[in-house]
Design a protein around this motif. Structure first.
Motif, short mmCIF file in Angstrom:
data_model
loop_
_atom_site.label_atom_id
_atom_site.label_comp_id
_atom_site.label_asym_id
_atom_site.label_seq_id
_atom_site.Cartn_x
_atom_site.Cartn_y
_atom_site.Cartn_z
N GLU A 206 29.24 29.91 46.04
CA GLU A 206 28.03 29.70 46.73
C GLU A 206 28.42 30.08 48.40
N LEU A 207 29.33 29.71 48.73
CA LEU A 207 29.57 29.89 50.27
C LEU A 207 30.02 31.19 50.37
N ALA A 208 31.03 31.77 49.40
CA ALA A 208 31.37 33.21 49.67
C ALA A 208 30.03 34.26 49.45
N LYS A 209 29.20 33.90 48.68
CA LYS A 209 27.99 34.57 48.59
C LYS A 209 27.22 34.64 49.80
N LEU A 210 26.97 33.58 50.43
CA LEU A 210 26.33 33.30 51.80
C LEU A 210 26.99 34.13 52.85
N LEU A 211 28.34 34.18 52.67
CA LEU A 211 29.07 34.83 53.74
C LEU A 211 29.22 36.41 53.60
N ASN A 212 28.87 36.84 52.52
CA ASN A 212 29.17 38.23 51.96
C ASN A 212 30.49 38.46 51.78
N GLY A 213 31.12 37.43 51.24
CA GLY A 213 32.48 37.69 51.10
C GLY A 213 32.81 37.36 49.68
N THR A 214 34.17 36.82 49.24
CA THR A 214 34.52 36.62 47.79
C THR A 214 35.32 35.49 47.70
N VAL A 215 35.57 35.24 46.42
CA VAL A 215 36.58 34.07 46.30
C VAL A 215 37.89 34.46 45.75
N GLY A 216 38.94 33.67 46.37
CA GLY A 216 40.41 33.67 46.06
C GLY A 216 40.86 32.42 45.44
N ALA A 217 41.99 32.32 45.46
CA ALA A 217 42.48 31.01 44.69
C ALA A 217 44.27 30.86 44.94
N SER A 218 44.70 29.77 44.86
CA SER A 218 46.12 29.62 44.73
C SER A 218 46.74 29.55 43.27
N LEU A 219 48.07 29.69 43.40
CA LEU A 219 48.61 29.66 41.86
C LEU A 219 48.12 28.45 41.31
N MET A 220 48.06 27.47 41.73
CA MET A 220 47.88 26.05 41.04
C MET A 220 46.28 26.22 40.50
N ALA A 221 45.44 26.82 41.17
CA ALA A 221 43.88 27.04 40.77
C ALA A 221 44.03 27.99 39.63
N VAL A 222 44.75 29.09 39.46
CA VAL A 222 44.92 30.01 38.60
C VAL A 222 45.38 29.42 37.26
N ARG A 223 46.50 28.76 37.64
CA ARG A 223 47.33 27.93 36.58
C ARG A 223 46.47 26.96 35.63
N ALA A 224 45.42 26.28 36.49
CA ALA A 224 44.72 25.47 35.77
C ALA A 224 43.53 26.22 34.86
N GLY A 225 43.24 27.58 35.12
CA GLY A 225 42.52 28.47 34.22
C GLY A 225 41.17 28.26 34.94
N TRP A 226 41.04 27.85 36.10
CA TRP A 226 39.63 27.90 36.90
C TRP A 226 39.49 29.21 37.23
N VAL A 227 40.24 30.21 37.70
CA VAL A 227 40.05 31.46 37.99
C VAL A 227 40.76 32.41 37.43
N PRO A 228 40.57 33.73 37.35
CA PRO A 228 41.69 34.78 36.72
C PRO A 228 42.70 35.05 37.95
N HIS A 229 43.79 35.46 37.24
CA HIS A 229 45.07 35.87 38.07
C HIS A 229 44.67 36.97 39.08
N THR A 230 43.56 37.72 38.81
CA THR A 230 43.46 38.89 39.73
C THR A 230 42.75 38.38 41.04
N ARG A 231 42.76 37.02 41.24
CA ARG A 231 42.19 36.33 42.47
C ARG A 231 43.29 35.56 43.04
N GLN A 232 44.37 35.57 42.63
CA GLN A 232 45.63 34.72 43.14
C GLN A 232 46.12 35.41 44.54
N ILE A 233 46.51 34.58 45.59
CA ILE A 233 46.72 35.43 46.58
C ILE A 233 48.20 34.47 47.11
#
Ligand code: FAD
Length: 342
Positions: free
Chosen positions: A245-272
Motif C-alpha cells: 500500500e505504501l509503495a503504491k502511494l509513493l509510485n514505487g515498488t516492494v523489495g525484500a531481504s533474504l530472510m523475507a524471501v526465505r520465509a516465502g513472503w515474497v518471490p526471489h526476484t524482489r531480493q536485494i
C-alpha cells in the motif's frame, strides 16, 4: 453406438455457434473475442448460422464490444448473485440458457476459469467436451465439429467428434485464433435473460486479494526510483500488505531481504543484496531489516535510506539517512494516512 446413459437428442433442434465471453474486471478477455472470430468461420461453413456470445452478469457495453468483434447476438445472464465467479452457479445459469436456445456448438476459452467452467457445463448439459483445442473444423457431410488437439506429449494431433450429443463443446487455448478487428459499425441483438439459481452450492465467506498478485503487479526493484523493502522483522506475509500500500502511494515498488524471501513472503526476484539485486533507487525504505553486510551490498548506490526498526543499534540504522526507531505496525499506517491526505 447409441449412448445408453443419456436420453437421445434430435440434432436438428440445435443451430448456431455460441461463445462464452469471460470477463476480466470490466473488460472482456481476448480469448472470447478470438473465439468469436473463429465462430464466424465455423458458422459460415455451417451455412451461415448465427454467432452468439453469452455473458454472465456483464453490462450492455461489453455485449456491444462482442458484437463489434463478430457476434450477431449476445445473451446477458442477469442475476446479481453471479457478479462473482463460482463454477457451479455459473455452469447452472449458462446451461439453462444453452438448453433454451440450443446452439450446436459451444466454445469456451481454455483459461484457468474457462477450463473449470467448461467441465461443469458439459456435465450439466450431458454432453462431451474436448479440452485445449488448437484447431477447429467442420465436417461438411455430418456438420460435426472436428475438435483438434495435441496428444501423446504433443507429438500427434487427435481429431475428436461428439457425434451423438449437442451442443458440441470445445475449450480453446488463448492466442490460437487471431482476434477479429473491431468494427463499431456492426449491429446485433442484446438479450437479457433473468436466470435464477435453483441450488446454491457455493457460499461466499470473504474475498481476499492475493498478496502475490499485488506484488507481481508492481514494477521490478531494479527499475524503480522508490523501493520499500521488508525483512524478517515484519513477522508475517501480512506485513507486506502494508508495504504494498505504501509503495503504491509513493509510485514505487516492494523489495525484500533474504530472510523475507526465505520465509516465502515474497518471490526471489524482489531480493536485494549480494545474492539478490543491486539497486540504485532515489529512496530506499528498509522496514524490519537489520542491515546485514550482504543486504547493504545491494543498496550502496541508493541516494537516500530511511530505516524503520525498534532496535536503534541495528546496523541499518547507522547506514540510514533517517532512522525511525519504532514498530512498523504503528509507523507505516501513519505514513499511509499522511500520504493519502496529500
Ligand atoms: P533479521 O536480521 O532477522 O532482522 C530483522 C530486523 O527486524 C531486526 O533488526 C529487528 O530489530 C527488526 N524488527 C523486529 N520487529 C520489528 C518491527 N515490529 N518493526 C520493525 N522492525 C522490526 N541477505 C539479504 O537480505 N540479501 C542477500 O542478497 C543476502 N545474501 C547473502 C549471501 C550470503 C553468502 C550469506 C551468508 C547471507 C546472505 N544474506 C543476504 C543474509 C544476511 O546475512 C542476513 O541474514 C539477512 O539480510 C537478514 O535479514 P533481515 O534483516 O530480514 O532479518
Amino acid at each position: 453406438m447409441p449412448c445408453r446413459l443419456w436420453p437421445p437428442i434430435n440434432k436438428e433442434d440445435y443451430r448456431g455457434v455460441w461463445v462464452y465471453l469471460e470477463r476480466e474486471g470490466d473488460r472482456l478477455k481476448d480469448v472470447g473475442l478470438e473465439l468469436l472470430g473463429k465462430a464466424r468461420d465455423l458458422a459460415q461453413k455451417l451455412g451461415g448460422v448465427e454467432v452468439a456470445g453469452v455473458l454472465v452478469a456483464g453490462g450492455e457495453d461489453l455485449a456491444r464490444e462482442a458484437i463489434y468483434h463478430g457476434a450477431d447476438k449476445v445473451v446477458i445472464i442477469d442475476n446479481p448473485d453471479l457478479k462473482i465467479y463460482t463454477p457451479a452457479e455459473y455452469a447452472e445459469a449458462i446451461a439453462r440458457v444453452v438448453q433454451k436456445y440450443r446452439p450446436e456448438i459451444f466454445l469456451i476459452g481454455a483459461t484457468k476459469r474457462g477450463r473449470e467452467l467448461a467441465a461443469y457445463i458439459a456435465n450439466t448439459l450431458a454432453t462431451g467436451i474436448t479440452a485445449d483445442c488448437t484447431a477447429l473444423e467442420i465436417d461438411p457431410k455430418t456438420r460435426d465439429l472436428l475438435q483438434i488437439r495435441p496428444t501423446f506429449g504433443g507429438t500427434q494431433l487427435a481429431t475428436i467428434r461428439t457425434p451423438q450429443r449437442r451442443p458440441q463443446m470445445a475449450s480453446v487455448r488463448p492466442g490460437v485464433f487471431p482476434k477479429p478487428p473491431r468494427d463499431p459499425s456492426r449491429t446485433g441483438e442484446i438479450i437479457v435473460e433473468k436466470v435464477e439459481i435453483t441450488k446454491r452450492r457455493t457460499r461466499l465467506v470473504s474475498i481476499e486479494k492475493r498478496l502475490e498478485k499485488d506484488i507481481a503487479d508492481l514494477p521490478p526493484v531494479e527499475s524503480s526510483d522508490i523501493v520499500v523493502a521488508g525483512g524478517r522483522g515484519l513477522g508475517t506475509a501480512e506485513g507486506f500488505k502494508l508495504l504494498v500500500e505504501l509503495a503504491k502511494l509513493l509510485n514505487g515498488t516492494v523489495g525484500a531481504s533474504l530472510m523475507a524471501v526465505r520465509a516465502g513472503w515474497v518471490p526471489h526476484t524482489r531480493q536485494i543484496g549480494q545474492t539478490g539485486k543491486t539497486i540504485r533507487p532515489k529512496l530506499y525504505i528498509a522496514v524490519g531489516i537489520s542491515g546485514a553486510i550482504q543486504h547493504l551490498m545491494g543498496i550502496t548506490e541508493a541516494k537516500m535510506i530511511i530505516a524503520i526498526n525498534p532496535d536503534p543499534h541495528a546496523p541499518i540504522m547507522e547506514n540510514a539517512d533517517y532512522a525511525v526507531v519504532g514498530d512498523y505496525k504503528q509507523i507505516i499506517p501513519m505514513l499511509i494516512e499522511e500520504l493519502k491526505r496529500l
